[in-house]
Design an enzyme around this catalytic site. Structure first.
Site, short mmCIF file in Angstrom:
data_model
loop_
_atom_site.label_atom_id
_atom_site.label_comp_id
_atom_site.label_asym_id
_atom_site.label_seq_id
_atom_site.Cartn_x
_atom_site.Cartn_y
_atom_site.Cartn_z
N LYS A 64 0.83 -1.21 0.00
CA LYS A 64 0.00 0.00 0.00
C LYS A 64 0.86 1.25 0.00
O LYS A 64 0.62 2.20 -0.76
CB LYS A 64 -0.93 -0.01 1.22
CG LYS A 64 -2.02 -1.06 1.15
CD LYS A 64 -2.82 -1.10 2.45
CE LYS A 64 -3.90 -2.17 2.43
NZ LYS A 64 -4.67 -2.21 3.69
N SER A 80 -0.60 0.86 6.04
CA SER A 80 -0.84 -0.01 7.19
C SER A 80 -1.88 -1.07 6.83
O SER A 80 -2.71 -0.87 5.95
CB SER A 80 -1.32 0.81 8.39
OG SER A 80 -1.41 0.00 9.55
N ASP A 81 -1.80 -2.19 7.54
CA ASP A 81 -2.79 -3.24 7.36
C ASP A 81 -2.90 -4.03 8.66
O ASP A 81 -1.92 -4.15 9.40
CB ASP A 81 -2.41 -4.18 6.21
CG ASP A 81 -3.56 -5.07 5.81
OD1 ASP A 81 -4.44 -4.59 5.08
OD2 ASP A 81 -3.60 -6.24 6.23
N GLN A 82 -4.08 -4.56 8.91
CA GLN A 82 -4.30 -5.34 10.13
C GLN A 82 -4.99 -6.66 9.80
O GLN A 82 -5.96 -6.70 9.03
CB GLN A 82 -5.17 -4.56 11.12
CG GLN A 82 -5.34 -5.28 12.46
CD GLN A 82 -6.21 -4.48 13.42
OE1 GLN A 82 -7.42 -4.43 13.26
NE2 GLN A 82 -5.58 -3.84 14.39
N ALA A 117 0.46 -4.07 10.82
CA ALA A 117 1.72 -3.76 10.14
C ALA A 117 1.73 -2.32 9.67
O ALA A 117 0.69 -1.73 9.34
CB ALA A 117 1.92 -4.70 8.97
#
Length: 204
Positions: A64, A80-82, A117
């Site tokens: 991203k 960011s990613d979760q 992250a």
């Protein structure tokens, strides 16, 4: 985590971009009082075969940030990613009521690790840092009625694992263990501050 030399640019010289349309991440980053733009990344979020949750979250966060940085090469970009990790199985956003019910039934009485992250990229200077904040969450042994009542009131269908801890979702939990309290909401702000400072953004 990888890194590159600190930038010399000041906030007025280097734009800050949040590579996300998440209202939760937008609210968290707004707490710093810095001007920023939110840009939607164009990334396929389909997990790879056998990909563990922490690796999936980190890969997507980096993808991203890099995607938005390619379109805005002079900016400092946050990605960011979760992903919720239930005994090694990734759980993402449920998207609807039925999937949310299924997720919460599986998580009740369990310990779930929310892998959040973060990646910060500036293409013009070659800067890149990334890291993952793991948050261990112990869920109460929820009844079906509690699950239904929670979902009807909160409707957390855009939250990984259906757990919106900053709202009514806190009533689902027995315990939260982490070193960055905002990570569970979707953007680990302690790490974010550290990384954008290293990228040349002055916060204070």
């Amino acid at each position: 985590m990888t890194s590159a030399p600190d930038l010399l640019a000041t906030p007025s010289e280097r734009a800050l971009i949040l590579g996300s349309t998440s209202r939760y991440r937008h609210e968290l980053l707004s707490r710093l009082g810095l001007p920023f733009e939110a840009v939607a990344p164009q990334v396929d979020e389909t997990p790879s075969a056998g990909e563990v949750p922490a690796d999936l979250a980190l890969r997507l966060a980096i993808a991203k940030a890099r995607d938005v940085a390619q379109r805005h090469p002079q900016a400092v970009v946050i990605g960011s990613d979760q992903v919720a990790d239930l005994h090694g199985e990734p759980l993402g956003k449920p998207g609807n009521h039925e999937r949310a019910v299924s997720q919460l039934r599986r998580m009740r009485g369990q310990t779930v690790v929310f892998q959040t992250a973060l990646a910060v990229v500036c293409q013009a200077t070659g800067f890149e840092q990334h890291d993952t904040a793991a948050v261990r969450v112990v869920f109460r042994d929820l009844s079906d009625e509690e699950i239904e009542n929670y979902l009807r009131k909160e409707q957390p269908y855009d939250c990984a694992g259906s757990a919106k801890s900053e709202g009514l979702g806190i009533a689902l939990l027995e315990r939260i263990d982490n070193d960055d309290p905002t990570a569970l909401i979707g953007l680990p702000m302690i790490r974010t501050c550290r990384m954008i400072r290293a990228a040349g953004v002055r916060i204070l």
